[in-house]
Design a protein around this motif. Structure first.
Motif, PDB file in Angstrom:
ATOM      1  N   ARG A 116       0.814  -1.216   0.000  1.00  0.00           N
ATOM      2  CA  ARG A 116       0.000   0.000   0.000  1.00  0.00           C
ATOM      3  C   ARG A 116       0.846   1.264   0.000  1.00  0.00           C
ATOM      4  NH1 ARG A 116      -5.617  -0.412   2.986  1.00  0.00           N
ATOM      5  NH2 ARG A 116      -5.868  -2.676   2.947  1.00  0.00           N
ATOM      6  N   THR A 336      -7.742   0.189  -2.547  1.00  0.00           N
ATOM      7  CA  THR A 336      -8.702  -0.260  -1.557  1.00  0.00           C
ATOM      8  C   THR A 336      -8.646  -1.766  -1.437  1.00  0.00           C
ATOM      9  OG1 THR A 336     -10.154   1.567  -2.083  1.00  0.00           O
ATOM     10  CG2 THR A 336     -11.116  -0.283  -0.904  1.00  0.00           C
ATOM     11  N   GLN A 337      -8.621  -2.220  -0.243  1.00  0.00           N
ATOM     12  CA  GLN A 337      -8.540  -3.652  -0.019  1.00  0.00           C
ATOM     13  C   GLN A 337      -9.876  -4.327  -0.305  1.00  0.00           C
ATOM     14  OE1 GLN A 337      -7.605  -4.675   3.971  1.00  0.00           O
ATOM     15  NE2 GLN A 337      -8.966  -6.419   3.841  1.00  0.00           N
ATOM     16  N   GLU A 338      -9.825  -5.306  -1.148  1.00  0.00           N
ATOM     17  CA  GLU A 338     -11.039  -6.044  -1.475  1.00  0.00           C
ATOM     18  C   GLU A 338     -10.777  -7.534  -1.303  1.00  0.00           C
ATOM     19  OE1 GLU A 338     -14.140  -5.163  -2.066  1.00  0.00           O
ATOM     20  OE2 GLU A 338     -13.336  -3.267  -1.419  1.00  0.00           O
TER      21      GLU A 338
ATOM     22  N   ARG B  75     -16.320  -3.511   3.616  1.00  0.00           N
ATOM     23  CA  ARG B  75     -15.219  -3.108   2.749  1.00  0.00           C
ATOM     24  C   ARG B  75     -14.526  -1.914   3.392  1.00  0.00           C
ATOM     25  NH1 ARG B  75     -16.214  -0.880  -2.810  1.00  0.00           N
ATOM     26  NH2 ARG B  75     -14.300   0.191  -2.304  1.00  0.00           N
ATOM     27  N   GLN B  76     -13.242  -1.821   3.177  1.00  0.00           N
ATOM     28  CA  GLN B  76     -12.549  -0.655   3.685  1.00  0.00           C
ATOM     29  C   GLN B  76     -12.910   0.545   2.819  1.00  0.00           C
ATOM     30  OE1 GLN B  76      -8.288  -1.022   4.057  1.00  0.00           O
ATOM     31  NE2 GLN B  76      -8.216   0.619   5.563  1.00  0.00           N
ATOM     32  N   HIS B  78     -11.779   4.556   1.768  1.00  0.00           N
ATOM     33  CA  HIS B  78     -10.756   5.602   1.789  1.00  0.00           C
ATOM     34  C   HIS B  78     -11.350   6.952   1.398  1.00  0.00           C
ATOM     35  CE1 HIS B  78      -7.162   2.898   2.031  1.00  0.00           C
ATOM     36  NE2 HIS B  78      -8.029   2.045   1.540  1.00  0.00           N
ATOM     37  N   ASP B  82     -16.156   5.837  -1.823  1.00  0.00           N
ATOM     38  CA  ASP B  82     -16.125   4.453  -1.322  1.00  0.00           C
ATOM     39  C   ASP B  82     -17.327   4.188  -0.408  1.00  0.00           C
ATOM     40  OD1 ASP B  82     -13.747   3.844  -2.638  1.00  0.00           O
ATOM     41  OD2 ASP B  82     -12.488   4.140  -0.858  1.00  0.00           O
TER      42      ASP B  82
END
Lengths: 360, 360
Positions: A116, A336-338, B75-76, B78, B82
């Motif tokens: 990241r 973004t983490q998925e 989900r994260q 940011h 999002d």
């Protein structure tokens, strides 16, 4: 060479994608200026060798500030699209890279943290043994169980495995273990000169046959003629490796170290940065014609002069790196983490070096 | 209330943006399931209280894994885009938040590191003094010089300053110093009950008059009726604060702590997590009707029942948080670091709490 040829050579260099798969020069605005002079589209720049997790974060913090202060010259790149964007903007894309996986410490989760932050290439070991495997300067017992988990995580998040300074046994096992292409980001052929850091024809063939990639360095002590080498000797090594791996699996990985003083090389050549001495290279001078990053256009010219075709030169100078990095990093732009895909983003080139490389 | 009203209340909750500005519940799939049951669009979830830099990274690593394992539920996030995307997907957006800036240690560069990892809100102090200022449970000498630099860096990268647990002097100076909106992410009015954690009418007016934001908590010991409170008493507190700050500067910040045992509250209520005891709350029970995250729809219903208009309810339940977070985070989506703008990305809500809140 006619004036027309000189012009077309300069045009080729200036409109091609130029990627250096390994630079470990001193981070500074002067370096960024030289990158622009050299027409570099992107470079894998080392931010960790012996540092632990937080020491590496501190390096990244320093580098973030330097890049911000020179945003007219450079931009960080996370994806191959970022590299193309850097080309369009006339800036050099900076890929963060490690020469040692030591900064992951014993935490698989740190792999994603660094991804990241822009780390795109990590060398599994640096000269000696770590938690993952062993480097090229001592007895090599191969890839550890934890090392296999690290590779799976690097594959998942999209960080390329580099094997330049890794031992022969560990390297072979990493090549077999990884589900994504791995590389020697900066190496030379043992077929031209025997050295623990140079790769045999069999090793070069082994990585290429399994979808891997080879960046060619120009570190003088590993070249046949040592410090008397010129950019033509560098071209000879590139040709030698291309004959083995093919014209699609080869790129540049200079190992430029400009700007560093003796203390830096002392740190590199001692295990852990301070323990036993591992190597002694004596005086180091980069090949004549390519002594600094700013002289990069000379390499394009020398390749053409040495009989490489224009399409081959474009591939070698950057297009191949761009493709293989895309293969490893994936094509998503978001960090973004998925779910399964993790944070699929991309970042540019290769690894780093422990060799001395004083600029003559 | 007619059946038609019940239906429209449920519809309102399910199609509105619902944001909780502070949750410090135990991270788990069970929590994520309850967030879905409660119809939460996004929540600011605490990942650091007393932890240092690397300890906080370790928490984030743990949370990354949990979110990946429950990617069907969360989900994260940011950016505010999002958050809208989370709404469309029927997942809950997770904003990482700190209850204490201690994790920045003495490094301004760590602010940007955490921003890239998804941290969108950071409380400047937690109950006691740190390098930035002082918390609400001891003598408060105000904002330090380093604290001013931290605020400038948080402004630059887009992390919201939270002041819930911060002392009165430091809070006022942060409000004046910050160039972007700051918040009390989870507080109650001293006008309904005197307590060091509750904010006076003057304090509430002061932050609102300078573009700041107030999230209203429901922590029983700070409510007039203590553990005998119901969701209607929570609505009373919301109405009290809305009358002071206006209907555009108010949101929810529950301070849910579900899933934690006594050791966790011991850690929270001791300085540095282990030193002297700072607070004693005795038995804690959340207000009847909103004892768990899954009961969130009851709050929407209670607000309507207590006379808040539908537009007001939409604002209070999430729209206001969404707007102010966008103001702080900016509208860029990329996390790529660029010149002055730094890594402009966005992330969701608020801060965290040291109060005990055992679920009855």
């Amino acid at each position: 060479m006619s004036l027309i040829n000189l012009h077309s050579t300069a045009d080729l260099h200036s409109n091609a994608i130029i990627i250096d798969g390994l630079i470990i020069a001193k981070w500074s605005r002067a370096l960024f200026e030289d990158m622009r002079k050299g027409g570099l589209t992107a470079a894998n720049c080392t931010v960790s060798v012996w540092e632990d997790f937080q020491g590496t974060i501190d390096n990244i913090v320093m580098v973030n500030q330097l890049m911000r202060d020179s945003a007219d010259l450079v931009r960080q790149v996370h994806t191959t699209e970022d590299i193309r964007q850097a080309k369009r903007e006339g800036r050099t894309g900076i890929i963060l890279g490690f020469q040692n996986a030591h900064a992951f410490e014993d935490q698989l989760g740190y792999v994603e943290i660094f991804k990241r932050l822009g780390v795109g290439i990590v060398q599994m070991c640096y000269n000696t043994q770590n938690l993952i495997g062993t480097g090229c300067y001592e007895r090599d017992g191969g890839l550890s169980g934890f090392g296999r988990e690290v590779i799976a995580e690097m594959n998942r998040v999209g960080i390329m495995c580099d094997l330049s300074h890794v031992g022969a046994v560990t390297s072979e096992e990493v090549i077999l273990e990884s589900k994504k292409p791995v590389c020697y980001s900066h190496c030379l052929p043992a077929g031209l000169k025997q050295h623990p850091r140079n790769k045999t024809d069999e090793q070069l063939k082994f990585i290429a046959d399994r979808g891997g990639f080879v960046g060619v360095t120009m570190f003088a002590p590993f070249l046949k003629k040592g410090i008397d080498s010129t950019v033509d000797d560098y071209c000879e090594a590139i040709g030698y490796i291309m004959n083995i791996v093919g014209e699609d699996a080869i790129g540049i990985g200079t190992d430029f170290t400009q700007g560093h003083g003796p203390e830096f090389f002392d740190m590199l050549t001692h295990d852990k940065g301070y323990a036993r001495s591992l190597t002694e290279f004596g005086k180091i001078v980069n090949p004549l014609g390519i002594r600094t990053v700013g002289e990069f256009p000379n390499l394009t010219e020398a390749l053409l002069k040495n009989g490489f075709s224009e399409p081959q030169v474009r591939k070698i100078m950057g297009e191949n790196w761009l493709r293989v990095l895309g293969d490893v990093w994936g094509t998503e732009h978001s960090q973004t983490q998925e779910s399964g895909a993790g944070l699929v983003s991309e970042q540019v080139v290769a690894a780093s070096d422990a060799e001395l490389a004083f600029q003559g």
